[in-house]
Write an enzyme that holds these catalytic residues in place. Structure first.
Site, PDB file in Angstrom:
ATOM      1  NE  ARG A  66      -4.156   1.797   2.100  1.00  0.00           N
ATOM      2  CZ  ARG A  66      -4.520   2.626   3.079  1.00  0.00           C
ATOM      3  NH1 ARG A  66      -3.880   2.608   4.239  1.00  0.00           N
ATOM      4  NH2 ARG A  66      -5.524   3.457   2.897  1.00  0.00           N
ATOM      5  CG  HIS A  70      -1.635   5.331  -0.161  1.00  0.00           C
ATOM      6  ND1 HIS A  70      -2.368   5.808   0.893  1.00  0.00           N
ATOM      7  CD2 HIS A  70      -2.455   4.472  -0.805  1.00  0.00           C
ATOM      8  CE1 HIS A  70      -3.579   5.249   0.898  1.00  0.00           C
ATOM      9  NE2 HIS A  70      -3.642   4.425  -0.124  1.00  0.00           N
ATOM     10  CB  SER A  80       6.185  13.034  -2.261  1.00  0.00           C
ATOM     11  OG  SER A  80       5.124  12.258  -2.791  1.00  0.00           O
ATOM     12  CG  ASN A  98      -1.529   8.795   3.082  1.00  0.00           C
ATOM     13  OD1 ASN A  98      -1.808   7.715   2.546  1.00  0.00           O
ATOM     14  ND2 ASN A  98      -0.981   9.806   2.429  1.00  0.00           N
ATOM     15  N   PRO A 167      -7.934   7.318  -4.219  1.00  0.00           N
ATOM     16  CG  PRO A 167      -7.966   5.148  -5.073  1.00  0.00           C
ATOM     17  CD  PRO A 167      -7.058   6.324  -4.854  1.00  0.00           C
ATOM     18  CG  HIS A 197      -8.062  -4.038  -1.353  1.00  0.00           C
ATOM     19  ND1 HIS A 197      -9.126  -3.173  -1.477  1.00  0.00           N
ATOM     20  CD2 HIS A 197      -6.976  -3.242  -1.168  1.00  0.00           C
ATOM     21  CE1 HIS A 197      -8.704  -1.923  -1.380  1.00  0.00           C
ATOM     22  NE2 HIS A 197      -7.396  -1.934  -1.200  1.00  0.00           N
ATOM     23  CG  ASP A 250      -9.020 -12.865   0.879  1.00  0.00           C
ATOM     24  OD1 ASP A 250     -10.063 -13.491   1.158  1.00  0.00           O
ATOM     25  OD2 ASP A 250      -8.160 -13.299   0.095  1.00  0.00           O
ATOM     26  CB  THR A 253      -6.754 -16.899   1.777  1.00  0.00           C
ATOM     27  OG1 THR A 253      -7.094 -16.186   0.571  1.00  0.00           O
ATOM     28  CG2 THR A 253      -7.197 -18.343   1.633  1.00  0.00           C
ATOM     29  CG  ASP A 258      -5.489 -16.220  -2.357  1.00  0.00           C
ATOM     30  OD1 ASP A 258      -6.158 -15.154  -2.356  1.00  0.00           O
ATOM     31  OD2 ASP A 258      -5.572 -17.050  -1.447  1.00  0.00           O
TER      32      ASP A 258
HETATM   33  C1  HEM Z   1      -9.115   1.000  -6.146  1.00  0.00           C
HETATM   34  C2  HEM Z   1      -9.119   1.932  -5.231  1.00  0.00           C
HETATM   35  C3  HEM Z   1      -8.665   1.665  -3.820  1.00  0.00           C
HETATM   36  C4  HEM Z   1      -9.315   2.061  -2.706  1.00  0.00           C
HETATM   37  C5  HEM Z   1     -10.597   2.860  -2.645  1.00  0.00           C
HETATM   38  C6  HEM Z   1      -8.561   1.579  -1.584  1.00  0.00           C
HETATM   39  C7  HEM Z   1      -8.887   1.807  -0.265  1.00  0.00           C
HETATM   40  C8  HEM Z   1      -8.277   1.189   0.805  1.00  0.00           C
HETATM   41  C9  HEM Z   1      -8.671   1.370   2.171  1.00  0.00           C
HETATM   42  C10 HEM Z   1      -9.765   2.302   2.635  1.00  0.00           C
HETATM   43  C11 HEM Z   1      -7.887   0.559   2.930  1.00  0.00           C
HETATM   44  C12 HEM Z   1      -7.970   0.345   4.450  1.00  0.00           C
HETATM   45  C13 HEM Z   1      -7.155   1.373   5.176  1.00  0.00           C
HETATM   46  C14 HEM Z   1      -7.383   1.322   6.666  1.00  0.00           C
HETATM   47  O1  HEM Z   1      -8.333   0.708   7.151  1.00  0.00           O
HETATM   48  O2  HEM Z   1      -6.590   1.942   7.385  1.00  0.00           O
HETATM   49  C15 HEM Z   1      -7.001  -0.122   2.048  1.00  0.00           C
HETATM   50  C16 HEM Z   1      -6.065  -1.035   2.433  1.00  0.00           C
HETATM   51  C17 HEM Z   1      -5.150  -1.598   1.571  1.00  0.00           C
HETATM   52  N1  HEM Z   1      -4.976  -1.277   0.246  1.00  0.00           N
HETATM   53 FE1  HEM Z   1      -6.245  -0.248  -0.900  1.00  0.00          FE
HETATM   54  N2  HEM Z   1      -7.481   0.885  -2.037  1.00  0.00           N
HETATM   55  C18 HEM Z   1      -7.501   0.926  -3.396  1.00  0.00           C
HETATM   56  C19 HEM Z   1      -6.542   0.412  -4.239  1.00  0.00           C
HETATM   57  C20 HEM Z   1      -5.399  -0.221  -3.811  1.00  0.00           C
HETATM   58  C21 HEM Z   1      -4.264  -0.515  -4.643  1.00  0.00           C
HETATM   59  C22 HEM Z   1      -4.126  -0.097  -6.095  1.00  0.00           C
HETATM   60  C23 HEM Z   1      -3.365  -1.167  -3.860  1.00  0.00           C
HETATM   61  C24 HEM Z   1      -2.005  -1.681  -4.223  1.00  0.00           C
HETATM   62  C25 HEM Z   1      -1.657  -2.081  -5.409  1.00  0.00           C
HETATM   63  C26 HEM Z   1      -3.954  -1.296  -2.549  1.00  0.00           C
HETATM   64  C27 HEM Z   1      -3.402  -1.962  -1.492  1.00  0.00           C
HETATM   65  C28 HEM Z   1      -3.948  -2.022  -0.231  1.00  0.00           C
HETATM   66  C29 HEM Z   1      -3.469  -2.904   0.798  1.00  0.00           C
HETATM   67  C30 HEM Z   1      -2.393  -3.959   0.632  1.00  0.00           C
HETATM   68  C31 HEM Z   1      -4.213  -2.626   1.944  1.00  0.00           C
HETATM   69  C32 HEM Z   1      -4.042  -3.210   3.346  1.00  0.00           C
HETATM   70  C33 HEM Z   1      -3.042  -2.354   4.099  1.00  0.00           C
HETATM   71  C34 HEM Z   1      -2.743  -2.785   5.514  1.00  0.00           C
HETATM   72  O3  HEM Z   1      -3.289  -3.781   6.003  1.00  0.00           O
HETATM   73  O4  HEM Z   1      -1.931  -2.096   6.153  1.00  0.00           O
HETATM   74  N3  HEM Z   1      -5.171  -0.682  -2.553  1.00  0.00           N
HETATM   75  N4  HEM Z   1      -7.247   0.290   0.748  1.00  0.00           N
END
Ligand code: HEM
Ligand SMILES: *[C@@H]1O[C@H](CO)[C@@H](O)[C@H](O)[C@H]1NC(C)=O
Ligand SMILES: *[C@@H]1O[C@H](CO)[C@@H](O)[C@H](O)[C@H]1NC(C)=O
Ligand SMILES: *[C@@H]1O[C@H](CO)[C@@H](O)[C@H](O)[C@H]1NC(C)=O
Ligand SMILES: *[C@@H]1O[C@H](CO)[C@@H](O)[C@H](O)[C@H]1NC(C)=O
Ligand SMILES: *[C@@H]1O[C@H](CO)[C@@H](O)[C@H](O)[C@H]1NC(C)=O
Ligand SMILES: *[C@@H]1O[C@H](CO)[C@@H](O)[C@H](O)[C@H]1NC(C)=O
Ligand SMILES: *[C@@H]1O[C@H](CO)[C@@H](O)[C@H](O)[C@H]1NC(C)=O
Ligand SMILES: *[C@@H]1O[C@H](CO)[C@@H](O)[C@H](O)[C@H]1NC(C)=O
Ligand SMILES: *[C@@H]1O[C@H](CO)[C@@H](O)[C@H](O)[C@H]1NC(C)=O
Ligand SMILES: *[C@@H]1O[C@H](CO)[C@@H](O)[C@H](O)[C@H]1NC(C)=O
Length: 353
Positions: A66, A70, A80, A98, A167, A197, A250, A253, A258
């Site tokens: 993530r 970001h 940055s 963030n 987003p 995700h 997820d 898993t 996966d």
């Molecule tokens: C498509 C639009 C996306 C939205 C709206 C979005 C939104 C979010 C949100 C709201 C969270 C939870 C943050 C929290 O509870 O503190 C999250 C977690 C996460 N996002 Fe996204 N995300 C998007 C795309 C992506 C992309 C493109 C990636 C990486 C390629 C990504 C990787 C992750 C990962 C791995 C987590 C878990 C982070 C953790 O457990 O620390 N996301 N995302």
């Protein structure tokens, strides 16, 4: 055809290439072998620290993937995001997407310190985030890819851009597509990258409306699987913005990279509205992509690798642009005189290649 026609055609092509490639044009200079001679061990340093940390904190792998995302969506992959508040910097870490949400900054610093010991002032913080995403994916049993390298770190950050470019979990499909298109990423990239995700956690307040009062209807989101709804309601009581408990992104898993993210969507088990939109928006062109990734994990992995490389190329600084920070949270403090000398000597090195 005469030669002036060829010339005109060639000139036209140039114009098209230059204009068409504009914000994303500097990526041609990245190279997977960038540190082959100057820091050959860089991947194994990143790998050994993340492998160690993930034994007690498996979520760190998700947090690292993530961080790269970001970083890249806000003025390009230039670290940055990592700059702290200072006299001149309003940190992106304080932006809405963030704050209280990104994790792993201390581990980035730990990795940077280890790399500085092995090869001082050589490896950028932006490249550490790109390498960290690859290594994290592999440690979570996901794909690896040849990470193009040679990014340099920014002198600045932009919190308002972070607020407006990243987003949100309540985005509708059109908003998600626009957000990605603004970065030069298409619908396939959107669906493939959302597959990240498949690991990680989210806090209740980001989807509490889906459980208790969807879109001001007074009832849950009809696309949310009722079994998942019940288990989520147990973890996430109806307390709105105070809902800071964590749940898995997820359901099937949670720590394995996966294709289950996509089979979850098919069963109404996407956690965020932004996830479920990809499958449940009537008539959407994303449904077929979700179905194909769900039925063929190899296809998902191939698409994810390609899209990660594409995302990793956004707005990169290369050559003599930016700098290689020695501490990821701060720009280097060098006197103006030193800096001018350093820059011109770097120019010399680059032009002698
Ligand atoms: C498509 C639009 C996306 C939205 C709206 C979005 C939104 C979010 C949100 C709201 C969270 C939870 C943050 C929290 O509870 O503190 C999250 C977690 C996460 N996002 Fe996204 N995300 C998007 C795309 C992506 C992309 C493109 C990636 C990486 C390629 C990504 C990787 C992750 C990962 C791995 C987590 C878990 C982070 C953790 O457990 O620390 N996301 N995302
Ligand atoms: C490379 O780094 C790894 C992990 O930190 C270490 O075990 C190994 O000894 C290093 N190799 C060299 C040549 O420095
Ligand atoms: C591994 O992590 C532990 C803490 O979890 C730490 O004490 C140890 O120094 C780490 N080892 C390496 C090689 O990073
Ligand atoms: C940078 O800010 C973060 C909080 O966003 C903090 O945890 C970290 O310690 C700061 N870094 C340094 C080197 O002070
Ligand atoms: C990506 O990660 C894997 C596993 O750690 C590693 O074998 C590979 O060399 C990495 N790629 C790059 C370019 O560092
Ligand atoms: C970014 O959004 C947060 C939360 O809405 C707000 O507090 C902050 O002032 C915004 N930053 C800028 C620079 O607009
Ligand atoms: C920061 O981003 C805003 C858009 O949110 C833009 O208008 C502004 O020019 C950017 N500032 C810098 C210094 O790049
Ligand atoms: C929310 O409701 C409005 C009408 O009340 C509708 O236009 C909109 O599409 C709905 N949004 C979602 C996500 O269902
Ligand atoms: C966190 O979850 C527990 C159940 O696991 C629940 O009792 C508690 O009220 C929740 N707290 C918050 C702040 O949501
Ligand atoms: C709800 O999710 C479960 C798995 O958690 C699945 O077996 C079931 O078929 C899903 N229900 C619907 C209506 O898709
Ligand atoms: C799955 O996708 C891969 C990669 O595109 C392809 O080579 C393979 O034939 C596909 N498998 C099936 C069963 O369709």
């Amino acid at each position: 055809m005469n030669s002036s026609f060829h010339l005109t055609l060639a000139a036209l092509c140039c114009v098209v290439v230059v204009l068409g490639g504009f914000p994303f044009s500097s990526n041609a200079q990245l190279d997977p072998n960038f540190y082959k001679d100057t820091c050959p061990n860089v991947t194994s340093i990143v790998q050994s620290i993340l492998a160690n940390v993930s034994q007690t904190d498996p979520r760190i792998l998700a947090s690292f993937i993530r961080l790269h995302f970001h970083d890249c969506f806000v003025q390009g992959c230039d670290a940055s995001l990592l700059l702290n508040d200072s006299d001149t910097i309003v940190s992106e870490q304080g932006a809405l997407p963030n704050r209280n949400s990104i994790r792993g900054l201390d581990i980035v610093n730990q990795i940077k310190a280890a790399i500085e010991l092995a090869c001082p002032s050589v490896v950028s913080c932006a490249d550490i985030l790109a390498l960290g995403a690859n290594v994290s994916s592999v440690l979570a049993l996901g794909p690896d890819w040849e990470v193009p390298l040679g990014r340099r770190d920014s002198f600045n950050a932009n919190q308002s851009l972070a607020n407006s470019s990243l987003p949100g979990p309540r985005f509708l499909l059109d908003e998600l597509k626009t957000s990605f298109l603004n970065q030069g990423l298409d619908t396939t990239d959107l669906v493939a990258l959302s597959g990240a995700h498949t690991i990680g956690r989210g806090v209740c307040l980001l989807f509490n409306d889906r459980m208790y009062n969807f879109n001001n209807t007074g009832v849950p989101d009809p696309t949310l699987n009722t079994t998942l709804l019940q288990s989520l309601q147990a973890i996430c009581p109806d307390i709105g913005v105070l809902g800071t408990n964590l749940t898995n992104l997820d359901v099937s898993t949670p720590d394995t990279f996966d294709s289950n993210y996509y089979s979850n969507l098919q069963a109404g088990n996407g956690l965020f509205q932004s996830d479920q939109e990809l499958f449940s928006t009537p008539g959407a062109d994303t449904i077929a992509i979700v179905n194909s990734f769900s039925s063929n994990q190899t296809l998902f992995f191939e698409a994810f690798k390609a899209s990660m490389i594409k995302m990793g190329n956004i707005g990169v600084l290369t050559g003599t642009q930016g700098e290689v920070r020695t501490h990821c949270n701060f720009v280097n403090t060098v006197s103006l005189a030193t800096k001018v000398t350093k820059d011109s000597s770097e120019d010399g090195i680059v032009s002698s290649f």
